[in-house]
Design an enzyme around this catalytic site. Structure first.
Site, PDB file in Angstrom:
ATOM      1  N   LYS A  22      77.563  17.064  62.203  1.00  0.00           N
ATOM      2  CA  LYS A  22      78.083  17.647  63.451  1.00  0.00           C
ATOM      3  C   LYS A  22      79.115  16.724  64.079  1.00  0.00           C
ATOM      4  O   LYS A  22      80.193  17.157  64.495  1.00  0.00           O
ATOM      5  CB  LYS A  22      76.922  17.858  64.436  1.00  0.00           C
ATOM      6  CG  LYS A  22      77.360  18.134  65.862  1.00  0.00           C
ATOM      7  CD  LYS A  22      76.188  18.387  66.781  1.00  0.00           C
ATOM      8  CE  LYS A  22      75.599  17.150  67.410  1.00  0.00           C
ATOM      9  NZ  LYS A  22      76.409  16.560  68.492  1.00  0.00           N
ATOM     10  N   ASN A  23      78.789  15.439  64.149  1.00  0.00           N
ATOM     11  CA  ASN A  23      79.652  14.510  64.886  1.00  0.00           C
ATOM     12  C   ASN A  23      80.931  14.138  64.143  1.00  0.00           C
ATOM     13  O   ASN A  23      81.788  13.450  64.700  1.00  0.00           O
ATOM     14  CB  ASN A  23      78.866  13.246  65.264  1.00  0.00           C
ATOM     15  CG  ASN A  23      77.876  13.526  66.378  1.00  0.00           C
ATOM     16  OD1 ASN A  23      77.859  14.628  66.938  1.00  0.00           O
ATOM     17  ND2 ASN A  23      77.039  12.545  66.695  1.00  0.00           N
ATOM     18  N   CYS A 116      78.664  14.960  84.841  1.00  0.00           N
ATOM     19  CA  CYS A 116      79.182  13.594  84.771  1.00  0.00           C
ATOM     20  C   CYS A 116      80.110  13.319  85.939  1.00  0.00           C
ATOM     21  O   CYS A 116      80.893  14.156  86.328  1.00  0.00           O
ATOM     22  CB  CYS A 116      79.954  13.385  83.484  1.00  0.00           C
ATOM     23  SG  CYS A 116      78.885  13.349  82.074  1.00  0.00           S
ATOM     24  N   ARG A 121      78.279   6.796  83.231  1.00  0.00           N
ATOM     25  CA  ARG A 121      78.212   7.844  82.174  1.00  0.00           C
ATOM     26  C   ARG A 121      79.432   8.770  82.239  1.00  0.00           C
ATOM     27  O   ARG A 121      79.341   9.993  82.205  1.00  0.00           O
ATOM     28  CB  ARG A 121      76.913   8.656  82.269  1.00  0.00           C
ATOM     29  CG  ARG A 121      76.687   9.620  81.075  1.00  0.00           C
ATOM     30  CD  ARG A 121      76.362   8.900  79.822  1.00  0.00           C
ATOM     31  NE  ARG A 121      77.079   9.318  78.650  1.00  0.00           N
ATOM     32  CZ  ARG A 121      76.784  10.334  77.866  1.00  0.00           C
ATOM     33  NH1 ARG A 121      75.775  11.101  78.135  1.00  0.00           N
ATOM     34  NH2 ARG A 121      77.472  10.584  76.806  1.00  0.00           N
ATOM     35  N   ASP A 304      70.883   7.925  68.333  1.00  0.00           N
ATOM     36  CA  ASP A 304      70.541   9.310  67.987  1.00  0.00           C
ATOM     37  C   ASP A 304      69.289   9.413  67.116  1.00  0.00           C
ATOM     38  O   ASP A 304      68.827  10.517  66.835  1.00  0.00           O
ATOM     39  CB  ASP A 304      71.723   9.981  67.262  1.00  0.00           C
ATOM     40  CG  ASP A 304      72.833  10.378  68.226  1.00  0.00           C
ATOM     41  OD1 ASP A 304      72.635  10.278  69.446  1.00  0.00           O
ATOM     42  OD2 ASP A 304      73.909  10.792  67.745  1.00  0.00           O
ATOM     43  N   ARG A 396      71.791  23.178  68.580  1.00  0.00           N
ATOM     44  CA  ARG A 396      73.095  22.556  68.772  1.00  0.00           C
ATOM     45  C   ARG A 396      73.417  21.609  67.619  1.00  0.00           C
ATOM     46  O   ARG A 396      74.578  21.413  67.282  1.00  0.00           O
ATOM     47  CB  ARG A 396      73.127  21.755  70.086  1.00  0.00           C
ATOM     48  CG  ARG A 396      73.068  22.620  71.320  1.00  0.00           C
ATOM     49  CD  ARG A 396      73.258  21.768  72.542  1.00  0.00           C
ATOM     50  NE  ARG A 396      74.384  20.873  72.329  1.00  0.00           N
ATOM     51  CZ  ARG A 396      74.579  19.724  72.956  1.00  0.00           C
ATOM     52  NH1 ARG A 396      73.733  19.325  73.877  1.00  0.00           N
ATOM     53  NH2 ARG A 396      75.617  18.982  72.701  1.00  0.00           N
TER      54      ARG A 396
HETATM   55  C1  UD1 Z   1      78.728   9.859  70.313  1.00  0.00           C
HETATM   56  C2  UD1 Z   1      77.882  10.902  69.631  1.00  0.00           C
HETATM   57  C3  UD1 Z   1      76.466  10.874  70.190  1.00  0.00           C
HETATM   58  C4  UD1 Z   1      75.895   9.463  70.139  1.00  0.00           C
HETATM   59  C5  UD1 Z   1      76.847   8.456  70.770  1.00  0.00           C
HETATM   60  C6  UD1 Z   1      76.394   7.019  70.579  1.00  0.00           C
HETATM   61  C7  UD1 Z   1      79.526  12.595  69.116  1.00  0.00           C
HETATM   62  C8  UD1 Z   1      79.992  13.990  69.360  1.00  0.00           C
HETATM   63  N1  UD1 Z   1      78.478  12.198  69.845  1.00  0.00           N
HETATM   64  O1  UD1 Z   1      78.799  10.244  71.693  1.00  0.00           O
HETATM   65  O2  UD1 Z   1      75.671  11.757  69.411  1.00  0.00           O
HETATM   66  O3  UD1 Z   1      74.663   9.438  70.835  1.00  0.00           O
HETATM   67  O4  UD1 Z   1      78.142   8.581  70.165  1.00  0.00           O
HETATM   68  O5  UD1 Z   1      76.262   6.720  69.234  1.00  0.00           O
HETATM   69  O6  UD1 Z   1      80.036  11.904  68.262  1.00  0.00           O
HETATM   70  N2  UD1 Z   1      80.947   5.148  77.608  1.00  0.00           N
HETATM   71  C9  UD1 Z   1      81.550   4.878  78.815  1.00  0.00           C
HETATM   72  N3  UD1 Z   1      82.727   5.517  79.125  1.00  0.00           N
HETATM   73  C10 UD1 Z   1      83.308   6.397  78.281  1.00  0.00           C
HETATM   74  C11 UD1 Z   1      82.684   6.677  77.033  1.00  0.00           C
HETATM   75  C12 UD1 Z   1      81.507   6.015  76.736  1.00  0.00           C
HETATM   76  O7  UD1 Z   1      81.058   4.096  79.610  1.00  0.00           O
HETATM   77  O8  UD1 Z   1      84.360   6.936  78.599  1.00  0.00           O
HETATM   78  C13 UD1 Z   1      79.688   4.459  77.254  1.00  0.00           C
HETATM   79  C14 UD1 Z   1      78.520   5.429  77.166  1.00  0.00           C
HETATM   80  O9  UD1 Z   1      77.922   5.683  78.399  1.00  0.00           O
HETATM   81  C15 UD1 Z   1      77.608   4.710  76.183  1.00  0.00           C
HETATM   82  C16 UD1 Z   1      78.580   3.977  75.252  1.00  0.00           C
HETATM   83  O10 UD1 Z   1      79.818   3.930  75.940  1.00  0.00           O
HETATM   84  O11 UD1 Z   1      76.821   3.760  76.848  1.00  0.00           O
HETATM   85  C17 UD1 Z   1      78.787   4.639  73.918  1.00  0.00           C
HETATM   86  O12 UD1 Z   1      79.032   6.017  74.110  1.00  0.00           O
HETATM   87  P1  UD1 Z   1      79.990   6.818  73.126  1.00  0.00           P
HETATM   88  O13 UD1 Z   1      80.033   6.124  71.807  1.00  0.00           O
HETATM   89  O14 UD1 Z   1      81.270   7.102  73.786  1.00  0.00           O
HETATM   90  O15 UD1 Z   1      79.228   8.199  72.949  1.00  0.00           O
HETATM   91  P2  UD1 Z   1      79.887   9.579  72.632  1.00  0.00           P
HETATM   92  O16 UD1 Z   1      81.148   9.415  71.868  1.00  0.00           O
HETATM   93  O17 UD1 Z   1      79.925  10.393  73.895  1.00  0.00           O
END
Ligand code: UD1
Length: 417
Positions: A22-23, A116, A121, A304, A396
């Site tokens: 999915k990701n 959000c 977050r 995950d 999902r």
């Molecule tokens: C992706 C995965 C999700 C997984 C996560 C962490 C997809 C679609 N989803 O989510 O399943 O749980 O990686 O492995 O690929 N953060 C910020 N600001 C931002 C973005 C992230 O502070 O703009 C923080 C987040 O709160 C978190 C960390 O960075 O603590 C990592 O998150 P991130 O890798 O961005 O997760 P996703 O890409 O949303």
């Protein structure tokens, strides 16, 4: 709303095929917005999130056809640049369209994901990266409104490695003017999948899979096809299913090297995991040993898989400490596992799991995707019936999980209400 009903106690045996990730599918679908043309994605999982991304591309002007495990996307006539709240609120990963829209149209209007704030977050890394590439970004009425003439290459540094922000930046920077360097980039296999796809579209990218990615912007990209990589989280979930039931399961279509941290931890619990000609064989221990787990960015133990591993530790011999360093509050499954008789206490981002001899089936409620998987895993070994409600969460991200588990011998079915 559907329920998943499980009668615990069956040892899982047999072969299960792991679906496409999915990701990886979601950012690859978003990347098709970067250049007009017809794209063919194969090994795509049939999931609600994938269809939601299809709808999003449709709203943006693409023609999207979902076949069994392939998707055809025609982005020839994409002229819209607004990703509406109604779709973004259903799936956070909709933010992936931000970079491609900006790169192709010089403007993007993308709703902030539901629930959000601009603060914690957030999607602040995505926004800051677009600003670093020269976009002007405002927040207006719940939307990210971004504009640029042509994006310009720059150095983009992430405070913590973000999977989504790394992917968004790679996509946008592919057609920027000049070279972009992403420092402290995420290293997940899905980043490599996006890198491979962008390269097949004509992008010039080096270093994906490391924490420093270099993207030399090109003037334009072209349509290409992609075969989606296997879902390492689905694979890990079936590995835990084998382990928790003391079963013997062969996973096909899996990439062992993507699952190293989970394999290592499962081996510590006493599972025997061997590479065979047809796939990865997981033989569960008679009684799993308790082991500690701390989630970390790849190649660390994936957040995950935290909930599913906690289900296994609930019935392990001894106590384990499970720490989530990625999402401090990702413990909504704990009260539900405790309803099944688990003994878990959470303090901030640390869960102490005292293994119990057995769980007892109950009605529980899925709260999110991976929590749902954890409850199903616990239900496989709980005495009597476990009824997991709100299973739309699991749809999902898991393709026909109940059918795959039933084929391995689990007494499990979906009940439509
Ligand atoms: C992706 C995965 C999700 C997984 C996560 C962490 C997809 C679609 N989803 O989510 O399943 O749980 O990686 O492995 O690929 N953060 C910020 N600001 C931002 C973005 C992230 O502070 O703009 C923080 C987040 O709160 C978190 C960390 O960075 O603590 C990592 O998150 P991130 O890798 O961005 O997760 P996703 O890409 O949303």
């Amino acid at each position: 709303m559907d329920k998943i009903v499980i009668e615990g106690g069956e040892r899982l045996e047999g072969v299960v095929h792991v679906s496409g990730a999915k990701n990886a599918t979601l950012p690859v679908m978003a990347a098709t917005l970067l250049a007009p043309g017809v794209y063919q994605l194969t090994n795509a999982p049939s999931l609600v999130d994938v269809r939601t991304m299809g709808k999003m591309l449709g709203v943006l002007g693409a023609e999207v056809e979902h076949h069994d495990h392939s998707i055809t996307i025609n982005t020839a006539n994409c002229c819209t640049h607004e990703a509406p709240y109604e779709l973004v609120k259903q799936m956070r990963a909709s933010i992936f369209v931000l970079g491609p829209l900006l790169a192709r149209h010089g403007k993007a209007r993308v709703s902030l994901p539901g629930g959000c704030a601009w603060g914690p977050r957030p999607v602040d890394f995505h926004i800051r990266a677009m600003q670093d590439l020269g976009a002007r970004v405002e927040l207006e009425h719940g939307y990210i409104v971004a504009e640029c003439d042509r994006l310009r290459g720059n150095t983009v540094h992430f405070d913590t490695p973000s999977v989504g922000a790394t992917e968004n930046t790679m996509m946008a920077a592919s057609v920027a003017d000049g070279t972009t360097i992403i420092e402290n980039a995420a290293r997940e296999p899905e980043i490599g999948a996006v890198g491979d796809f962008l390269r097949s579209m004509g992008a010039v990218i080096e270093g994906d899979g490391t924490d420093r990615i270099t993207i030399h912007g090109v003037d334009e990209l072209h349509a290409a096809d992609a075969a989606i990589i296997p879902d390492r989280i689905e694979a890990g979930t079936f590995m835990v299913a084998a382990a928790i039931t003391g079963g013997d399961v062969l996973l096909t279509g899996v990439r062992k090297e993507h699952c190293s941290a989970v394999i290592m931890k499962l081996k510590e619990t006493g599972a025997v995991i061997t590479e065979e000609e047809l796939g990865l064989r997981v033989q569960g221990p008679v009684w799993a040993q308790a082991v500690n787990v701390t989630t970390a960015p790849y190649p660390g133990f994936p957040t995950d898989m935290q909930a599913q591993f906690m289900a296994l530790m609930s019935v392990a011999d001894g106590s384990s400490v499970i720490t989530d360093t990625i999402y401090a509050d990702r413990f909504a499954h704990v009260p539900e596992l405790n309803r099944l008789g688990a003994n878990i206490n959470v303090d901030r981002n640390v869960a102490v799991v005292t293994g119990v001899k057995s769980l007892s089936g109950a009605k529980v409620m899925a709260t999110d995707l991976r929590a749902s998987a954890a409850l199903i895993l616990a239900g496989l070994v709980a005495e009597g019936w476990t009824k997991v409600s709100r299973v739309y969460h699991i749809d999902r991200g898991y393709e026909s999980i109940e059918k795959k588990l039933a084929a391995l011998g689990a007494k499990i079915e979906r009940v439509r209400e």
